[in-house]
Design an enzyme around this catalytic site. Structure first.
Site, PDB file in Angstrom:
ATOM      1  N   HIS A 285      -1.991  -4.024  -7.831  1.00  0.00           N
ATOM      2  CA  HIS A 285      -2.576  -5.529  -8.464  1.00  0.00           C
ATOM      3  C   HIS A 285      -2.435  -6.373  -7.289  1.00  0.00           C
ATOM      4  CE1 HIS A 285       1.828  -6.441  -9.222  1.00  0.00           C
ATOM      5  NE2 HIS A 285       1.232  -7.591  -8.721  1.00  0.00           N
TER       6      HIS A 285
ATOM      7  N   SER B 130       6.041  -8.658  -5.408  1.00  0.00           N
ATOM      8  CA  SER B 130       5.031  -7.454  -5.618  1.00  0.00           C
ATOM      9  C   SER B 130       4.951  -6.379  -4.335  1.00  0.00           C
ATOM     10  CB  SER B 130       3.959  -7.705  -6.462  1.00  0.00           C
ATOM     11  OG  SER B 130       4.215  -8.112  -7.797  1.00  0.00           O
TER      12      SER B 130
ATOM     13  N   ASP C 218       0.423   1.380 -10.718  1.00  0.00           N
ATOM     14  CA  ASP C 218       0.169   0.024 -10.115  1.00  0.00           C
ATOM     15  C   ASP C 218       1.045   0.380  -8.445  1.00  0.00           C
ATOM     16  OD1 ASP C 218       0.211  -2.710  -9.320  1.00  0.00           O
ATOM     17  OD2 ASP C 218       1.882  -3.379 -10.550  1.00  0.00           O
TER      18      ASP C 218
END
Length: 603
Positions: free
Chosen positions: A166, A275, A197
Site C-alpha cells: 500500500h 509502514s 501487503d
C-alpha cells in the site's frame, strides 16, 4: 467459513505518511489524512561521517566508548563505513551484560534497545517517497489528482528494498533515501504482493548501494519476545525507534489485500509512515514488517507486523518465477464439527476429527475431486481438529489455513477426506483464488464501455468504495454486497457487469436515473463479462438493443441511432474512447489504422 466482520473495520493499515494532503475525493482509506511536510536535512554526510555523528550526539558511558572503539576497529578491518551484522550481533550480548540495569525495563527490553547501537541495522532502513495517481473508478476514463506520501523500507539481499504494497499502490514515481543522506534515488517496483501487503523495489544507480549491508531475517519469535520497530512515522523527519513485545501470533486479516495470513501482534506503536519498516529482535535480525494497527476506542498500542514466513514466501515466489504468483487457496468453505450429532450424521468414527466442506468454488481444482458434505481430516499429513485448527509450535494451535498459505501456486497438497463414509487420500493442485467481485485489480486501469451514453463497467471493491465511500459494505446495494460476500464465480473470466450511470442525451431520454444496476442479458443472451457485452453490441443484428437489468428493469434503444449518437456524447463529455484499452480489439485497431493510411494514397 461463516461470514465475519470486515477486517477493515477492525484494523487499519499503519499507512504511508502523506507529504501532501490528498485532494477531496481522492482518498479511499489507503493513506491516512494527517499532513506532513518534508524537512531539511544536512547535506554531504557519507556513511563514515554519519556513524561519527551518531557517536558525537550521544552522551557516552565508559562502556559506550569501549564499544565505539570496537566498532571502529571492525569498520577499519572491513574497509567500509558500516559494521557487519555478525559483528554487531556479537556486540549486542556484551552490551547488555555490561550496561547497568535500568528501572522498569526487562533484560529483553534492554537487548531490544541495544539494536539502536547497530549502525549496520540502521543503515539498511530507508525512507520511501511515492507519488500516487489513483484511477477514478466512478469516471473510469480519467484519473484523480496525484498526491505524495512517505513511508519506510529496508534493504535485503540482491540489491532490493522491501516495503508494503500500500506504500507504492497506484504509483507514478517512487524514490528512496538512505539515512543521513540528502540524495533521493529513483526506484523501480519489481513485484507487488497485494494479498500479503508487500512490495519489492530496486535502484539502478550503483551509488545508492555503496556501503549498504542487507538486513538478515530471523525465525518466528516467541510470545513476550522483545521487538524494535524502526521507521519514519508521523511527528518528524528523522528515524524513529519504538520497542515492544510479541503479544499474539495467529492468522490475521490483512486489510490491504483482504487476505488471511499469519500475523504477529505487538504492543509497539505503529503510526502513519511506519509502514514497510522492519521489526528487529535482540540479535538485530528482522522478524517482521510493520503494516497495520488496530484503531479502537478500547485498544491502545496494538500493532501488527508481517512475520518472516510470509515475507520469505513472497521473496521465494518472486525468485522462483520471476514474478509474484500469489498465495494459493484450497477453494472451499468449511464448517466446524464440534457437535457430536453432526459428526455422527456424517458417519465419522469416534477417533476421527476434521471439518465439513459446505461449499466448493467452481473455478478451483477442488471442485473436480471434492463434494459437498465431505469431511476434511488432514492436510499434508497434519490432522485437522473439529474446530479447524492444527498444532502450531509447543502448546499452541492455529487455523489450518496457515498450512495452505505456506504452499505455492500450482503446488500439490495431500488431502485425507471422509467421502460417503469411506476415507480417501487425494492429491490436489492449489491455485490462486478467483473472486467474482475482486478486492484489487492489481494496478490495472478500470474497464468500461459506453454506448448511447450508457456507461457499463465491471464491479470491484475499489469501484464500490469510489461510489459509496469507506462504508461501502453498509451503503452499497444489497444485491451487489451479496455477490461480493457469498456468490462464487462459475468461470475464471466471469464478472458482475453494471450500468454505472447514464450520460444524459436525447437518445437515452427516460433512463437518466438508472445507476449501479447489474446487466443480466442483452437481446436474450446472458452477459458473462464486459467483453461479452462489447461483442454483443458491436455484432447486434437486431433493430433494437434490449438490455435486461436486475430488479426486472429494461433499457431498449434503437441500435443504429445509439451507435451514431455515441460519438457526439463522447465529444460533449471530453471522453477520448468509448471503451477502455483492454476492450479494444487489436485486429480492429490494425484494420482502422490501415484504412487511415490508405486514405491519403487513394486521394
Amino acid at each position: 467459513m461463516p461470514p465475519r466482520e470486515s477486517g477493515r473495520r477492525k484494523r487499519e493499515r499503519g499507512g504511508d505518511l502523506p507529504a501532501e494532503q490528498p485532494p477531496p475525493g481522492a482518498t479511499d482509506g489507503s493513506v491516512d489524512d494527517a499532513a506532513h511536510s518534508e524537512g531539511l536535512e544536512s547535506p554531504g554526510k557519507g556513511p563514515k561521517r554519519r556513524a561519527q555523528d551518531l557517536a558525537d550526539a550521544a552522551q557516552p558511558t565508559p562502556v559506550d566508548l569501549q564499544q565505539s572503539r570496537q566498532r571502529r576497529n571492525v569498520r577499519r578491518k572491513a574497509g567500509g563505513g558500516t559494521t557487519s551484522a555478525q559483528a554487531d550481533a556479537a556486540l549486542f550480548d556484551a552490551d547488555v551484560q555490561e550496561r547497568p540495569a535500568k528501572t522498569g525495563k526487562s533484560d529483553k527490553g534492554q537487548k531490544a534497545a541495544a539494536v539502536a547501537d547497530s549502525d549496520s541495522v540502521y543503515e539498511a532502513v530507508v525512507k520511501v517517497f511515492t507519488v500516487h495517481c489513483e484511477p477514478n473508478f466512478s469516471l473510469p476514463w480519467q484519473r484523480k489528482r496525484q498526491y505524495s506520501s512517505s513511508s519506510t523500507g529496508f534493504i535485503i539481499q540482491g540489491r532490493r528494498i522491501l516495503t508494503n504494497a500500500h506504500c507504492v499502490s497506484d504509483h507514478t514515481q517512487v524514490k528512496v533515501k538512505r539515512r543521513g543522506s540528502d540524495m533521493k534515488y529513483v526506484a523501480a517496483v519489481l513485484a507487488v504482493a497485494t494479498e500479503g501487503d508487500m512490495a519489492l523495489l530496486t535502484v539502478e544507480d550503483p551509488a545508492f548501494w555503496e556501503g549498504a549491508e542487507p538486513v538478515t531475517f530471523g525465525q518466528l519469535p516467541q510470545l513476550q519476545d522483545a521487538v524494535t520497530v524502526v521507521g519514519y512515522p508521523i511527528g518528524g523527519d528523522t528515524m524513529s525507534v519504538t520497542s515492544g513485545v510479541v503479544s499474539r501470533i495467529e492468522v490475521t486479516s490483512y486489510v490491504h489485500g483482504a487476505a488471511e495470513l499469519l500475523g504477529i501482534q505487538i504492543d509497539a506503536a505503529i503510526n502513519s509512515g511506519n509502514s514497510g519498516g522492519p521489526a528487529f529482535n535482540e540479535k538485530g535480525q528482522c522478524v517482521g514488517i510493520a503494516f497495520q494497527s488496530l484503531k479502537h476506542e478500547d485498544a491502545e498500542n496494538i500493532g501488527y507486523i508481517i512475520p518472516t514466513p510470509v515475507v520469505l514466501h513472497f521473496i521465494t515466489d518472486y525468485d522462483k518465477n520471476g514474478q509474484y504468483t500469489g498465495f494459493p487457496c484450497l477453494g472451499i468453505e468449511w464448517q466446524k464439527l464440534e457437535n457430536p450429532d453432526l459428526r455422527q450424521a456424517l458417519s465419522m468414527k469416534a477417533e476421527q476429527k476434521g471439518v465439513m466442506i459446505r461449499r466448493i468454488e467452481p473455478t478451483s481444482e477442488a471442485s473436480k475431486v471434492l463434494k459437498q458434505n465431505d469431511v476434511l481430516l488432514s492436510f499434508d499429513g497434519v490432522p485437522i481438529a473439529n474446530d479447524g485448527t492444527v498444532p502450531f509450535r509447543s502448546g499452541e494451535r492455529i487455523s489450518f489455513s496457515y498450512l495452505v498459505s505456506q504452499k505455492y501456486a500450482n503446488e500439490e497438497a495431500t488431502l485425507v477426506v471422509l467421502q460417503g463414509g469411506a476415507t480417501r487420500t487425494l492429491q490436489l493442485k492449489l491455485k490462486a483464488p478467483v473472486k467474482l467481485i475482486p478486492y484489487h485489480i492489481k494496478g490495472a486501469p478500470p474497464s468500461y464501455f459506453i454506448v448511447a451514453g450508457l456507461v457499463f463497467t465491471a464491479v470491484t471493491v475499489p469501484y464500490l468504495r469510489s461510489e459509496y465511500g469507506k462504508e461501502y459494505d453498509f451503503d452499497a446495494p444489497v444485491r451487489l454486497l451479496d455477490k461480493m460476500v457469498h456468490v462464487m464465480a462459475d468461470s475464471v473470466d466471469q464478472q458482475v457487469v453494471v450500468l454505472s450511470q447514464v450520460l444524459a442525451s436525447e437518445v437515452n431520454i427516460g433512463y437518466e436515473d438508472i445507476i449501479n444496476t447489474q446487466v443480466i442479458s442483452l437481446n436474450g443472451r446472458k452477459v458473462n463479462n464486459l467483453k461479452d457485452l462489447v461483442v454483443m453490441v458491436e455484432h447486434c443484428g437486431d433493430e433494437y438493443l434490449n438490455f435486461d437489468l436486475d430488479y426486472n428493469q429494461k433499457v431498449v434503444l434503437h441500435a443504429a441511432r445509439s451507435k451514431q449518437a455515441t460519438r457526439d456524447i463522447l465529444a460533449t463529455h471530453c471522453i477520448a474512447q468509448d471503451r477502455s484499452v483492454d476492450l479494444i480489439d487489436p485486429s480492429a485497431g490494425q484494420q482502422q489504422q490501415q484504412q487511415q493510411e490508405a486514405a491519403p494514397a487513394a486521394a
